[in-house]
Design a protein around this motif. Structure first.
Motif, PDB file in Angstrom:
ATOM      1  N   GLU A   3     -30.172  13.148 -45.659  1.00 40.38           N
ATOM      2  CA  GLU A   3     -31.775  14.906 -45.769  1.00 40.38           C
ATOM      3  C   GLU A   3     -32.892  14.559 -44.833  1.00 40.38           C
ATOM      4  OE1 GLU A   3     -33.905  16.531 -49.589  1.00 40.38           O
ATOM      5  OE2 GLU A   3     -32.096  15.773 -50.123  1.00 40.38           O
ATOM      6  N   ASN A   4     -33.434  13.232 -44.830  1.00 46.27           N
ATOM      7  CA  ASN A   4     -34.726  13.015 -43.465  1.00 46.27           C
ATOM      8  C   ASN A   4     -34.531  13.345 -42.289  1.00 46.27           C
ATOM      9  OD1 ASN A   4     -36.682  12.326 -45.893  1.00 46.27           O
ATOM     10  ND2 ASN A   4     -36.310  10.799 -45.481  1.00 46.27           N
ATOM     11  N   VAL A   6     -32.191  15.730 -41.143  1.00 46.39           N
ATOM     12  CA  VAL A   6     -31.455  17.047 -41.006  1.00 46.39           C
ATOM     13  C   VAL A   6     -33.287  17.367 -40.846  1.00 46.39           C
ATOM     14  CG1 VAL A   6     -30.609  18.858 -41.931  1.00 46.39           C
ATOM     15  CG2 VAL A   6     -29.215  16.537 -42.501  1.00 46.39           C
ATOM     16  N   GLU A   7     -33.649  17.876 -41.647  1.00 45.22           N
ATOM     17  CA  GLU A   7     -35.198  18.150 -41.653  1.00 45.22           C
ATOM     18  C   GLU A   7     -35.864  17.668 -41.054  1.00 45.22           C
ATOM     19  OE1 GLU A   7     -37.861  16.556 -45.592  1.00 45.22           O
ATOM     20  OE2 GLU A   7     -36.413  18.097 -47.112  1.00 45.22           O
ATOM     21  N   ALA A   8     -36.251  16.744 -39.970  1.00 47.32           N
ATOM     22  CA  ALA A   8     -36.702  15.779 -38.209  1.00 47.32           C
ATOM     23  C   ALA A   8     -35.960  16.919 -38.066  1.00 47.32           C
ATOM     24  CB  ALA A   8     -36.850  14.214 -38.395  1.00 47.32           C
ATOM     25  N   TYR A   9     -34.064  16.676 -37.311  1.00 49.20           N
ATOM     26  CA  TYR A   9     -33.371  17.531 -36.477  1.00 49.20           C
ATOM     27  C   TYR A   9     -34.012  19.370 -36.721  1.00 49.20           C
ATOM     28  CZ  TYR A   9     -30.052  19.082 -33.231  1.00 49.20           C
ATOM     29  OH  TYR A   9     -28.836  19.018 -32.785  1.00 49.20           O
ATOM     30  N   ALA A  10     -34.435  19.542 -37.855  1.00 44.80           N
ATOM     31  CA  ALA A  10     -34.392  20.958 -37.775  1.00 44.80           C
ATOM     32  C   ALA A  10     -35.947  21.513 -37.537  1.00 44.80           C
ATOM     33  CB  ALA A  10     -34.285  21.414 -39.677  1.00 44.80           C
ATOM     34  N   ARG A  11     -36.626  20.886 -37.745  1.00 45.28           N
ATOM     35  CA  ARG A  11     -38.502  20.940 -36.711  1.00 45.28           C
ATOM     36  C   ARG A  11     -38.066  20.358 -35.667  1.00 45.28           C
ATOM     37  NH1 ARG A  11     -39.841  17.598 -41.437  1.00 45.28           N
ATOM     38  NH2 ARG A  11     -39.624  15.671 -40.260  1.00 45.28           N
TER      39      ARG A  11
END
Length: 112
Positions: A3-4, A6-11
């Motif tokens: 999950e971390n 995915v969030e980093a990739y989205a940012r």
């Protein structure tokens, strides 16, 4: 992917998209600035050779209009504007006639 991650990739994707949008906006601004000509400079209001000391102490709109090189109706519009523009007009007591005092005109002129 966690999950971390995915969030980093989205940012990372959001930052890249924002950077691309900012670069494109700068390119558009630069290209349009080349297309739009600069407006011509606005000339300052030219007061005739007659110096303020030679103006009448109290002037009619026609006299002041001639000095300022504007139509007397322009003075009427300035007087009627909200808030009033131009030199301070004074109404003659008991009449609808307006006059301009030389000192008021000079004070207005110096405030420009």
């Amino acid at each position: 992917m966690g999950e971390n991650q995915v969030e980093a990739y989205a940012r990372l994707l959001a930052d890249a998209a924002l950077q691309l949008a900012e670069e494109r906006a700068q390119q558009l601004i630069a290209s349009r600035a080349k297309q739009i000509p600069s407006p011509p400079p606005v000339p300052k209001l030219a007061v005739p050779d007659l110096g303020p000391a030679e103006w009448p102490l109290i002037m009619t709109p026609a006299q002041l209009g001639k000095i300022l090189q504007v139509h007397p109706r322009t003075l009427d519009r300035w007087r009627a504007a909200k808030p009033p523009e131009g030199p301070r007009p004074r109404q003659l007591p008991g009449s609808g006639q307006w006059r301009y005092y030389r000192d008021d005109v000079i004070d207005w002129w110096n405030s420009l």
